[in-house]
Structure formats: C-alpha cells, structure tokens
Design a protein around this motif. Structure first.
Motif, PDB file in Angstrom:
ATOM      1  N   ARG A  89       0.533  -1.468   0.117  1.00 29.49           N
ATOM      2  CA  ARG A  89      -0.216  -0.014   0.517  1.00 29.49           C
ATOM      3  C   ARG A  89       0.829   1.277  -0.531  1.00 29.49           C
ATOM      4  O   ARG A  89       0.268   1.895  -0.479  1.00 29.49           O
ATOM      5  CB  ARG A  89      -0.988   0.147   1.106  1.00 29.49           C
ATOM      6  CG  ARG A  89      -2.363  -0.733   1.370  1.00 29.49           C
ATOM      7  CD  ARG A  89      -3.073  -0.817   2.289  1.00 29.49           C
ATOM      8  NE  ARG A  89      -4.634  -2.060   2.347  1.00 29.49           N
ATOM      9  CZ  ARG A  89      -4.426  -2.447   2.730  1.00 29.49           C
ATOM     10  NH1 ARG A  89      -3.097  -3.435   3.510  1.00 29.49           N
ATOM     11  NH2 ARG A  89      -5.512  -3.722   2.536  1.00 29.49           N
ATOM     12  N   ALA A  92       2.482   1.576  -3.137  1.00 31.91           N
ATOM     13  CA  ALA A  92       1.669   1.805  -4.315  1.00 31.91           C
ATOM     14  C   ALA A  92       0.797   3.474  -3.964  1.00 31.91           C
ATOM     15  O   ALA A  92       0.408   4.463  -4.615  1.00 31.91           O
ATOM     16  CB  ALA A  92      -0.010   1.848  -4.139  1.00 31.91           C
ATOM     17  N   SER A  93       0.909   4.211  -3.303  1.00 28.21           N
ATOM     18  CA  SER A  93       0.565   5.863  -2.640  1.00 28.21           C
ATOM     19  C   SER A  93       2.162   6.415  -3.631  1.00 28.21           C
ATOM     20  O   SER A  93       1.658   7.820  -3.885  1.00 28.21           O
ATOM     21  CB  SER A  93       0.113   5.663  -0.973  1.00 28.21           C
ATOM     22  OG  SER A  93       0.217   6.931  -0.518  1.00 28.21           O
ATOM     23  N   LYS A  96       2.331   6.068  -7.299  1.00 29.76           N
ATOM     24  CA  LYS A  96       0.699   7.244  -7.713  1.00 29.76           C
ATOM     25  C   LYS A  96      -0.184   6.218  -8.428  1.00 29.76           C
ATOM     26  O   LYS A  96      -0.546   6.425  -9.296  1.00 29.76           O
ATOM     27  CB  LYS A  96       0.543   8.161  -8.205  1.00 29.76           C
ATOM     28  CG  LYS A  96       1.195   9.114  -7.030  1.00 29.76           C
ATOM     29  CD  LYS A  96       0.860  10.838  -7.757  1.00 29.76           C
ATOM     30  CE  LYS A  96       1.206  11.921  -6.344  1.00 29.76           C
ATOM     31  NZ  LYS A  96       1.840  12.500  -6.154  1.00 29.76           N
ATOM     32  N   ILE A  97       0.527   4.851  -8.318  1.00 27.77           N
ATOM     33  CA  ILE A  97      -0.863   3.450  -8.938  1.00 27.77           C
ATOM     34  C   ILE A  97      -1.230   2.497  -8.187  1.00 27.77           C
ATOM     35  O   ILE A  97      -1.144   2.482  -6.543  1.00 27.77           O
ATOM     36  CB  ILE A  97       1.221   2.432  -9.745  1.00 27.77           C
ATOM     37  CG1 ILE A  97       2.097   2.232  -8.102  1.00 27.77           C
ATOM     38  CG2 ILE A  97       1.867   3.751 -10.337  1.00 27.77           C
ATOM     39  CD1 ILE A  97       2.908   1.185  -8.642  1.00 27.77           C
ATOM     40  N   SER A  98      -1.624   2.546  -8.904  1.00 25.00           N
ATOM     41  CA  SER A  98      -3.086   0.725  -7.756  1.00 25.00           C
ATOM     42  C   SER A  98      -2.030   0.086  -7.097  1.00 25.00           C
ATOM     43  O   SER A  98      -0.821  -0.240  -7.591  1.00 25.00           O
ATOM     44  CB  SER A  98      -3.584   0.193  -9.160  1.00 25.00           C
ATOM     45  OG  SER A  98      -3.288  -0.402  -9.749  1.00 25.00           O
ATOM     46  N   ILE A  99      -3.253  -0.758  -5.958  1.00 26.30           N
ATOM     47  CA  ILE A  99      -2.858  -1.764  -5.418  1.00 26.30           C
ATOM     48  C   ILE A  99      -1.938  -2.479  -6.420  1.00 26.30           C
ATOM     49  O   ILE A  99      -1.069  -2.977  -6.473  1.00 26.30           O
ATOM     50  CB  ILE A  99      -3.743  -2.102  -4.432  1.00 26.30           C
ATOM     51  CG1 ILE A  99      -3.716  -0.902  -3.437  1.00 26.30           C
ATOM     52  CG2 ILE A  99      -3.183  -3.360  -4.240  1.00 26.30           C
ATOM     53  CD1 ILE A  99      -2.841  -0.791  -1.995  1.00 26.30           C
ATOM     54  N   GLU A 100      -3.044  -3.418  -7.643  1.00 25.76           N
ATOM     55  CA  GLU A 100      -2.424  -3.820  -7.839  1.00 25.76           C
ATOM     56  C   GLU A 100      -1.072  -4.124  -9.278  1.00 25.76           C
ATOM     57  O   GLU A 100      -0.374  -4.867  -9.241  1.00 25.76           O
ATOM     58  CB  GLU A 100      -3.479  -4.322  -9.540  1.00 25.76           C
ATOM     59  CG  GLU A 100      -5.006  -5.325  -8.879  1.00 25.76           C
ATOM     60  CD  GLU A 100      -5.821  -4.010  -8.446  1.00 25.76           C
ATOM     61  OE1 GLU A 100      -6.447  -4.712  -7.671  1.00 25.76           O
ATOM     62  OE2 GLU A 100      -5.662  -2.549  -8.651  1.00 25.76           O
ATOM     63  N   MET A 101      -0.737  -3.046  -9.152  1.00 28.32           N
ATOM     64  CA  MET A 101       0.487  -2.664 -10.728  1.00 28.32           C
ATOM     65  C   MET A 101       1.414  -2.830  -9.737  1.00 28.32           C
ATOM     66  O   MET A 101       2.478  -2.831  -9.831  1.00 28.32           O
ATOM     67  CB  MET A 101      -0.380  -1.106 -11.105  1.00 28.32           C
ATOM     68  CG  MET A 101       1.020  -0.315 -11.637  1.00 28.32           C
ATOM     69  SD  MET A 101       1.443  -1.470 -13.312  1.00 28.32           S
ATOM     70  CE  MET A 101      -0.062  -1.264 -14.435  1.00 28.32           C
ATOM     71  N   PHE A 193     -14.074  -5.201  -8.610  1.00 26.47           N
ATOM     72  CA  PHE A 193     -12.701  -5.147  -9.285  1.00 26.47           C
ATOM     73  C   PHE A 193     -13.119  -5.370 -10.576  1.00 26.47           C
ATOM     74  O   PHE A 193     -13.781  -6.383 -10.682  1.00 26.47           O
ATOM     75  CB  PHE A 193     -11.649  -5.991  -9.609  1.00 26.47           C
ATOM     76  CG  PHE A 193     -10.660  -5.654  -7.534  1.00 26.47           C
ATOM     77  CD1 PHE A 193      -9.484  -4.533  -7.301  1.00 26.47           C
ATOM     78  CD2 PHE A 193     -11.414  -6.436  -6.593  1.00 26.47           C
ATOM     79  CE1 PHE A 193      -9.159  -4.044  -6.463  1.00 26.47           C
ATOM     80  CE2 PHE A 193     -10.829  -5.536  -5.691  1.00 26.47           C
ATOM     81  CZ  PHE A 193      -9.407  -4.795  -5.139  1.00 26.47           C
TER      82      PHE A 193
END
Length: 442
Positions: A89, A92-93, A96-101, A193
């Motif tokens: 997490r 990702a933060s 600035k990308i998604s959790i999956e990415m 999702f």
C-alpha cells in the motif's frame, strides 16, 4: 479438454515455453491452487527449481496463512524457498499507482533480482487458461489492438506460463487428486475489480450459452495469435521500407501510410510501442488531412502532425531556455565561435548563414541567446519593415519541432538574428562600420 497431468505439462514446457530439463527454474508460488499444483508438477518432474513467495500484507492474517502454507509445503518436499514481505500500500501511494500495479512491480523486480543473484534461467508462474480468457475480455473492454486479444503468452522474455492450456477447475481437481492444500484469496471474489466482475458475472453467462466456452476461446485466441503474427510481419515491412528513425525522432510519411487499405490498424500497431492508446490513435487518424502543428501525447512520447509526416519523439525536459554569450565563450547548447576585429579594407560580407557578420558597435555584448516566443519581431536583412518571427518560421517552412528548437540572438531586447537563417537589417555591416562582430556556428 485433456486431463491435467505431469506429462502434458512437460509437453507444454517443451513445445510452447521452450524450457529444457537443464534450465534452473524459479517458481512463483502464491499459495493458490494454480501455483501449488505447478510447484508439485515441476518438482515431481525432476526439474531444477526453487520457490519464491511474496507476502504483500494486503489481507492481514490471511496473507500470513498463505506464507505458512507455502513454507510448510516446501519444507515437506525439500524445496528451497525464497520469501519476502512488501509494504504494498505504501509503494502504491508513493508512486501514485494502483494496488494491483504496485504488487506486480514489486514482485517482478524481486524476481529479477533473484534471477541475477542465484543464476536462475526462468521464472515460472501459475497463470492458467481462465486467466488468459479474462485478459482477453479485459483488453476488449478497455480497447486494444489485435495483440491484446491474444490473451496471455506462454513465454515473455524470462517468464513462462505452462498452465495456460488448462482450466481452473482442472487445476483444482489435480490438487484434490494429489492431496495438495491451497489457499483461497477472498479478494478474488470482490466484483468491484473489473477482472473479478468479468470472472464472476460475465463469463458464467457465456458458459451457459456455450458449454464448450473454454475450448472455443482457446481456439479463438490461437486464431488471433496467428492473425497478429501476420499483421506484425506487415508492420515490420512498413517500418523497414517507409519509416525513418532520425536521431531518435520517428518519421512516418503520411502518403505512404495512406497507401495501405488498412492503414488505421497499421498506424495503431506502429504507434503502440510508444504508448499511444486506441483513442489517441483515432484522434491522429482524424487529423491526417488537417493543417500541420497538431500534437498528441502518450505517457512517454508525443506525436506531431507535420505537413507531410507524423513525427514521434520522446517527451523530454525542455532544457536550457536561454544563456549569454560574448567573445571567447563557448557553449554546448548552440556551439559557436565569437570574435571581434577591425574591418579590413577588402571585407566581403558572408553569404553563408552559419557565418554571420555584424557591426560590432551596434551590438551590446554579452548577447542573450533564447528561445522564441509569441510576439517576437525583427527586421529581416533586406527589408525595411518588421516581420513576426512566427511568420518568418512559416515562410521558411519550419516544422513545429524546428520552431521549438530555434534560437534567437538578442541585444538590448532587439533581435539581432535567427542563427543560421537570417540577420536583422539594423545590425548589418555597412560602409561606415569600423569593427566586425563575427559569429561562426560550429
């Protein structure tokens, strides 16, 4: 649909994945049925291998249970296990990308480190046929070229996926048959999702219409793979024959492009490696016959519609926008030599635009060299009135790229010249000139 067996998987490894018994394999094991079955099959087949497990800390105790399951299986079967924990997490933060990415980035970066550090040949993942079908629909919904409709490939560089020929239910049956425990990831049931929505809401409807849906989609994706190969050959011929790479700028001649009856698909495939999506390519196609200057952007590149060409170039920092020069100075931005000398009796005015002569007493040094801006005017040599720099660029048939790279030399807020193109009438050498300012562009 053939039953999942060790022998069939080995056939896929040989023929589709190009894996030999001499390869040293790193098996990505999440704890799900697919990766647990894969690890068991490869271990029973006698392959050189180790397992790698990532704890992404996304599901609390459930994530720890997955890790324990994989650890217990590897210990019981004498398999070397690499483990790591990621602050997914936070990654990702921060990026600035998604959790999956974020999870994908973290695990494949780690896999690559393990490959290099421990001399593994390949990473083997448990992606199966249902994953490939879901990817087909995911790309179909988002918009894609033919490549996106071929599903997941058996091999992509150092990653191989030998279970793509098999369905999820076959893999789960294999685990039951061989008493292999696995963990169920509850996040895979969350239909917020898109992939899960396709898996649980879209595909079941299609399976109810066609009981052989899995086999049909496998055949469809193979046909599309063949079609994509043929298109790829056509694209490669066009690139080799008509497209020019000039110092990093890709030049696509519009007339040559439009000579192909299927030029819309051809252009998409040419631009796809530069990050342009179908929507942007559609906009480019709409402006093929419009005036020059229109720009289009991907995340990493920009495309300029010129008079006769499409120009594709990386998005770069604009870099230096101005600097000062005087006699004896050198610069990398606009390499030149500057000198001042007394005007000789036999002085001849240079007709070479890269060798410029000015009345030194009319020019204040140091000269400001800067990029042009809207509203700039000068008095081109031979004229008695002012002309906008923007109009001069049009007359000289400057492309948008040429305009962005153009410099102006300025003395006390008056434009002295457009280097390499035209001097200003107000600073020319005349009979009364006593000293010459000479600027030679290198």
């Amino acid at each position: 649909m053939p039953k999942l067996t060790q022998q069939l998987v080995q056939t896929v490894l040989d023929h589709n994945c190009h894996v030999s018994m001499g390869d040293k394999l790193l098996v990505a094991v999440s704890g799900g049925a697919d990766s647990m079955a894969l690890l068991h099959i490869l271990q029973q087949g006698g392959y050189q291998l180790a397992a790698a497990h990532c704890n992404f800390q996304l599901r609390g105790e459930a994530s720890d249970s997955d890790e324990q399951l994989v650890s217990d299986f590897c210990t019981a079967n004498g398999i070397r296990l690499f483990k790591t924990t990621f602050a997914t997490r936070e990654h990702a933060s921060a990026n600035k990308i998604s959790i999956e990415m974020a999870a994908r980035e973290l695990r494949y970066n780690w896999f690559n480190e393990l490959l290099q550090e421990h001399n593994f040949s390949l990473v083997v993942t448990g992606h199966h046929g249902n994953d490939s079908i879901e990817t087909f629909f995911l790309n179909l919904v988002r918009g894609t070229g033919v490549k996106g409709l071929t599903g997941i490939s058996y091999r992509n560089k150092y990653v191989v996926r030998p279970l793509l020929a098999f369905a999820r239910k076959q893999i789960e049956h294999y685990c039951l048959e061989h008493a292999i425990s696995w963990c169920h990831d509850a996040s895979n049931d969350d239909t917020r999702f898109i992939r899960n929505k396709i898996r649980h809401e879209v595909i079941p409807v299609l399976e109810s219409i066609n009981p052989s849906f899995f086999e049909t989609m496998q055949a469809n994706m193979q046909h599309l793979t063949d079609a994509e190969y043929m298109l790829e050959q056509e694209v490669e011929r066009f690139i080799q024959t008509d497209v020019v790479n000039e110092a990093g700028t890709i030049i696509i001649p519009i007339s040559k492009l439009k000579g192909y009856p299927h030029y819309a698909s051809l252009l998409f495939e040419v631009l796809r490696p530069y990050g342009f999506n179908p929507v942007v390519v559609g906009e480019v196609l709409q402006h093929l016959d419009s005036s020059s200057g229109k720009q289009f952007f991907s995340a990493s590149n920009r495309l300029i519609k010129d008079r006769h060409n499409l120009l594709v170039m990386p998005i770069e920092d604009l870099g230096v926008q101005h600097f000062w020069v005087e006699e004896g100075m050198t610069t990398h931005d606009l390499p030149m030599e500057i000198r001042i000398y007394d005007k000789p009796a036999d002085f001849t005015f240079s007709r070479n635009p890269r060798l410029m002569h000015f009345d030194a007493d009319l020019v204040d040094l140091p000269l400001l060299v800067r990029r042009w801006k809207q509203g700039d005017v000068f008095m081109p040599l031979g004229m008695k009135g002012f002309k906008k720099i923007s109009d001069f660029f049009i007359d000289e048939k400057y492309s948008l790229k040429d305009k962005e790279e153009a410099w102006l030399m300025v003395s006390s807020e008056q434009i002295v010249c457009v280097p390499g193109k035209r001097l200003d009438e107000r600073f020319k050498v005349m009979k009364r000139t006593k000293r010459i300012l000479e600027i030679k562009l290198l």
